[in-house]
Design an enzyme around this catalytic site. Structure first.
Site, PDB file in Angstrom:
ATOM      1  N   GLY A 173      -0.152   7.836   6.683  1.00 14.37           N
ATOM      2  CA  GLY A 173      -1.458   8.391   7.040  1.00 14.37           C
ATOM      3  C   GLY A 173      -1.571   9.866   6.716  1.00 14.37           C
ATOM      4  O   GLY A 173      -2.606  10.332   6.219  1.00 14.37           O
ATOM      5  N   ASP A 174      -0.499  10.617   6.990  1.00 17.73           N
ATOM      6  CA  ASP A 174      -0.498  12.054   6.682  1.00 17.73           C
ATOM      7  C   ASP A 174      -0.690  12.284   5.188  1.00 17.73           C
ATOM      8  O   ASP A 174      -1.414  13.192   4.771  1.00 17.73           O
ATOM      9  CB  ASP A 174       0.823  12.703   7.106  1.00 17.73           C
ATOM     10  CG  ASP A 174       1.110  12.563   8.590  1.00 17.73           C
ATOM     11  OD1 ASP A 174       0.157  12.340   9.368  1.00 17.73           O
ATOM     12  OD2 ASP A 174       2.291  12.668   8.976  1.00 17.73           O
ATOM     13  N   SER A 175      -0.006  11.474   4.382  1.00 16.51           N
ATOM     14  CA  SER A 175      -0.089  11.657   2.931  1.00 16.51           C
ATOM     15  C   SER A 175      -1.459  11.239   2.405  1.00 16.51           C
ATOM     16  O   SER A 175      -1.981  11.863   1.470  1.00 16.51           O
ATOM     17  CB  SER A 175       1.030  10.894   2.220  1.00 16.51           C
ATOM     18  OG  SER A 175       1.060   9.540   2.599  1.00 16.51           O
TER      19      SER A 175
END
Length: 340
Positions: free
Chosen positions: A292-294
């Site tokens: 999700g962060d990426s």
């Protein structure tokens, strides 16, 4: 600091990434696919996992996003990341690794606490994350009131925060939100984890009016829907969230819900669009940590370069596809196939 275009703020952590048996998760009452803040009962866990094979990787959701975003931008030193670290070796590891990706770091330093750590417990490619915030918990708004940070805030044209930061310095989050709204700069925000919505809902609801683009996965979106009494239908939640109270009325709110391998939902200007992510063979997935962060990093890279939402989502999907084939939030040494 005139080159800085994007400012990300969050909780800098060093990830202790290791593969574990379910017995460890059961022992500490942990669930796969979940992220929690460490309680006293979890503290022995950090020593226990060090007896096995542990990989140390720079972490913290917003720091992950900043590194991936900068990787996908041709011009380096355009992304700045801030948060609070200690004066220990872990702080040096974080700074060196993050800056090696081209990110400008402007950490607040607190010598009274160790740099934050996150135990990333991996079992069959799913993970459970237990965070001991340490120095990250001591970030103060005074950092943004220094002349150096004032200049960076004024220089930045895009702002990105995640929900974890609201457990530490909600006044700093609102400070950045107000600056963005008053200066018509895009403010992007990730809901980050269901527990943040459940237990810090007053802080989340205070910040949301400043948010121009909000990111969530399906479980975070469903949790928000329940708290808002909107039900659990993601389409309905996306529509209602897009229309919810907003300070900067010059910009409509865009809502982006990722669903792992299933279609990403985007609600923008009254229209819901579905975008299919890149298919990844199960055997190619090393670690779903930071997927999700990426996604947010890839999206932000494209968005900061004026790309249409469809292209931003494509960039997000590509970034996730790359990162989940690494261990942890490891930015590949090779240049990205999509760059801005």
């Amino acid at each position: 600091m005139s080159n800085i275009k994007i400012l990300c703020a969050g909780n800098p952590l060093l990830d202790l990434s290791t593969h574990v048996e379910m017995a460890i998760l059961d022992k500490y009452e942990l669930k796969l696919g979940n992220a929690i803040l460490a309680e006293d009962k979890h503290l022995p866990l950090y020593g226990e996992i060090k007896s096995g094979k542990v990989e140390y990787i720079p972490g913290g959701a917003a720091q992950n996003t900043s590194r991936v975003c900068q990787w996908m931008l041709k011009d380096k030193q355009t992304v700045c990341y801030t948060g609070c670290v200690g004066t220990d070796e872990n702080a040096t590891i974080l700074k060196t690794a993050t800056e090696s990706n081209g990110v400008v770091t402007k950490y607040q330093v607190d010598s009274s606490a160790p740099t934050g750590a996150c135990a990333v417990l991996i079992n069959h490619k799913e993970r459970s994350m237990v965070t001991n915030l340490g120095a990250a918990n001591n970030f103060k708004i005074a950092h943004f009131q220094t002349e150096e940070m004032k200049a960076i805030v004024n220089s930045a044209q895009f702002f990105y925060l995640v929900g974890y930061f609201l457990t530490v310095s909600p006044d700093s989050a609102v400070h950045l939100g107000k600056h963005a709204a008053e200066n018509d700069k895009p403010f992007l925000y990730g809901l980050a984890a269901p527990f943040l919505i459940d237990f810090f809902f007053d802080k989340v609801s205070e910040l949301l009016p400043y948010v121009d683009i909000v990111f969530a996965n399906e479980s975070e979106a469903a949790t928000l829907g329940r708290k808002m009494n909107w039900g659990e239908d993601l389409t309905v939640i996306a529509e209602k969230l897009a229309a919810w109270e907003k300070v900067n009325t010059k910009r409509t709110r865009t809502v982006v819900f990722t669903q792992g391998p299933d279609a990403t939902l985007v609600f923008q200007n009254g229209v819901l669009t579905k975008y299919n992510p890149i298919k990844v063979a199960t055997e190619d997935i090393l670690d779903l940590n930071a997927a999700g962060d990426s996604f947010c990093g890839g999206f932000l890279a494209a968005y900061s370069n004026g790309q249409e939402i469809a292209k931003c989502v494509e960039a997000g999907h590509y970034a996730s596809w790359e990162i989940i084939r690494q261990n942890g939030a490891t930015v590949p040494a090779s240049e990205p196939k999509i760059q801005f």
